[in-house]
Enzyme design. Structure first.
Site, PDB file in Angstrom:
ATOM      1  N   SER A  50       0.999  -1.131   0.365  1.00 57.69           N
ATOM      2  CA  SER A  50      -0.278   0.206   0.149  1.00 57.69           C
ATOM      3  C   SER A  50       0.836   1.611   0.200  1.00 57.69           C
ATOM      4  O   SER A  50       1.879   1.510   0.412  1.00 57.69           O
ATOM      5  CB  SER A  50      -0.713  -0.089   1.381  1.00 57.69           C
ATOM      6  OG  SER A  50      -0.197   0.290   2.201  1.00 57.69           O
ATOM      7  N   ILE A  52       2.829   4.534  -0.707  1.00 58.48           N
ATOM      8  CA  ILE A  52       4.623   4.316  -1.053  1.00 58.48           C
ATOM      9  C   ILE A  52       5.381   2.882  -1.714  1.00 58.48           C
ATOM     10  O   ILE A  52       5.471   3.172  -2.498  1.00 58.48           O
ATOM     11  CB  ILE A  52       5.734   5.361   0.465  1.00 58.48           C
ATOM     12  CG1 ILE A  52       5.130   6.730   0.044  1.00 58.48           C
ATOM     13  CG2 ILE A  52       6.765   5.221  -0.565  1.00 58.48           C
ATOM     14  CD1 ILE A  52       5.228   7.580   1.160  1.00 58.48           C
ATOM     15  N   SER A 176      11.687  10.326   7.210  1.00 62.40           N
ATOM     16  CA  SER A 176      10.785  11.042   6.842  1.00 62.40           C
ATOM     17  C   SER A 176      10.797  12.645   7.904  1.00 62.40           C
ATOM     18  O   SER A 176      11.984  12.590   8.355  1.00 62.40           O
ATOM     19  CB  SER A 176       9.636  11.238   8.619  1.00 62.40           C
ATOM     20  OG  SER A 176       8.298  12.471   8.628  1.00 62.40           O
ATOM     21  N   TYR A 202       7.963   8.236  16.468  1.00 65.51           N
ATOM     22  CA  TYR A 202       8.889   7.573  14.558  1.00 65.51           C
ATOM     23  C   TYR A 202       9.616   8.652  14.346  1.00 65.51           C
ATOM     24  O   TYR A 202      10.448   8.377  13.792  1.00 65.51           O
ATOM     25  CB  TYR A 202       7.158   7.842  14.383  1.00 65.51           C
ATOM     26  CG  TYR A 202       7.288   7.885  12.727  1.00 65.51           C
ATOM     27  CD1 TYR A 202       6.977   6.443  12.281  1.00 65.51           C
ATOM     28  CD2 TYR A 202       7.128   8.864  11.892  1.00 65.51           C
ATOM     29  CE1 TYR A 202       7.089   6.606  11.589  1.00 65.51           C
ATOM     30  CE2 TYR A 202       6.677   8.215  10.619  1.00 65.51           C
ATOM     31  CZ  TYR A 202       7.004   7.476   9.756  1.00 65.51           C
ATOM     32  OH  TYR A 202       7.068   7.480   8.769  1.00 65.51           O
ATOM     33  N   LYS A 206      12.935   8.071  13.224  1.00 59.71           N
ATOM     34  CA  LYS A 206      13.419   8.371  11.561  1.00 59.71           C
ATOM     35  C   LYS A 206      15.239   8.717  11.649  1.00 59.71           C
ATOM     36  O   LYS A 206      15.676   8.615  11.137  1.00 59.71           O
ATOM     37  CB  LYS A 206      12.724   9.136  10.602  1.00 59.71           C
ATOM     38  CG  LYS A 206      11.240   8.576  10.769  1.00 59.71           C
ATOM     39  CD  LYS A 206      11.414   7.778   9.655  1.00 59.71           C
ATOM     40  CE  LYS A 206      10.457   6.776   9.365  1.00 59.71           C
ATOM     41  NZ  LYS A 206      10.672   5.508   8.630  1.00 59.71           N
ATOM     42  N   THR A 235      -1.379   9.012   2.991  1.00 60.48           N
ATOM     43  CA  THR A 235      -1.526   7.422   2.948  1.00 60.48           C
ATOM     44  C   THR A 235      -2.241   6.831   4.027  1.00 60.48           C
ATOM     45  O   THR A 235      -2.508   7.555   4.641  1.00 60.48           O
ATOM     46  CB  THR A 235      -0.186   6.795   3.212  1.00 60.48           C
ATOM     47  OG1 THR A 235       0.440   7.276   4.350  1.00 60.48           O
ATOM     48  CG2 THR A 235       1.066   7.441   2.487  1.00 60.48           C
TER      49      THR A 235
END
Length: 320
Positions: A50, A52, A176, A202, A206, A235
């Site tokens: 799904s 990217i 990100s 998150y 990254k 997304t």
């Protein structure tokens, strides 16, 4: 996160991470960069069913590349595979089921893949997860860290020998812009102290991915390593985990195909490998991995300590 970092990041996002920013940047893209056929080349893409990851798989399949889709959900993966085969006519699309939060299984998968397949030209670390609250895996690891950091460390480290045997090897990590507000924190990798903010955890993961990319580039000079920011992309993950952001920015979000463009460019173009290994990209351009005056740089000693901690952790779960 400081108010300065927060404000600087959001202003940067409004001018550089939106759909309009992509359209503007794309005017200077070189079309022939994406012309080479990928027939005979092998790609592994995590989270390829799904968003990217799927858009990346579709684009590379159109160029004739053999694709190994590494996905968590079998039904969604098979559905995406069927769609890619139907649209591209490329039947060399293979599904592997793996949950990246299951650390021991990541090792097993990578070791088994090396035994079964003799070549891997490009590894695309795309899969990721953002948690709304702190969860611990069966292995006793914080889930976001296990999926976004340790899994990428193990998968990449284990597959490096296979990549090194292949012509034009590359590792592309989908990072990100969130990492721009984070400094590497080696002392609290699993968010055990303080309140748990899934978005910031998150972003820290990254930052960890960026440090890994930089360190691997120094250690393995025959592989081209890169990390990239896809921009703000519409997304399923963004919609479910960041509903307020998704609702307020919906008209400005990029399509998965626009988000995937630089991933594909880094994976297939000669222009990408002409750039230094271990660097950060956005819209096919090498960009700084830190905001100005944001104090997010870590020392080489801190970076090495982080890699050492990751190595020790990874070894704990390595099958013997």
């Amino acid at each position: 996160m400081s108010l300065y970092r927060n404000s600087a990041w959001f202003l940067k996002g409004l001018t550089q991470f939106t759909r309009n920013a992509y359209v503007s940047a794309s005017k200077s893209f070189v079309e022939k960069d994406l012309e080479p056929s990928m027939a005979g080349k092998t790609f592994m893409i995590t989270g390829a069913n799904s968003g990217i990851g799927k858009a990346t798989a579709m684009a590379i399949a159109k160029k004739g590349g053999m694709i190994h889709m590494v996905c968590r959900n079998k039904d969604k993966a098979e559905e995406a595979r069927a769609e890619i085969v139907k649209e591209t006519g490329n039947k060399e699309i293979y599904v592997h089921i793996l949950d990246l939060s299951e650390t021991r299984k990541v090792w097993e998968f990578a070791e088994n893949f090396k035994k079964k397949y003799k070549t891997l030209n490009v590894l695309i670390n795309n899969a990721g997860c953002m948690m709304t609250k702190r969860e611990v895996t069966a292995d006793g690891l914080e889930k976001s860290f296990a999926s976004n950091s340790l899994a990428i460390y193990i998968l990449t480290k284990s597959l490096i020998p296979l990549l090194e045997k292949s012509p034009d090897p590359r590792v592309v990590t989908v990072s990100s812009g969130g990492m721009l507000v984070q400094k590497l924190r080696t002392g609290n990798l699993q968010s055990e102290r303080g309140s748990y903010d899934g978005t910031m955890v998150y972003a820290q993961n990254k930052r960890q991915q960026m440090v890994m990319t930089e360190q691997w580039a120094k250690a393995h000079t025959n592989i081209h390593f890169s990390a990239m920011h896809p921009g703000w992309v519409d997304t399923p993950t963004v919609a479910s985990v960041m509903p307020e952001f998704h609702a307020s920015m919906r008209e400005r979000l990029r399509t998965p195909e626009q988000g995937a463009d630089t991933v594909v460019w880094l994976a297939v173009s000669d222009a990408a490998t002409a750039k230094p290994s271990g660097t950060f990209f956005q819209d096919r351009t090498m960009v700084p991995a830190h905001l100005p005056l944001a104090w997010t740089h870590s020392s080489s000693l801190e970076d090495q300590k982080f890699m050492s901690v990751m190595e020790d952790l990874a070894k704990k779960f390595q099958p013997h």
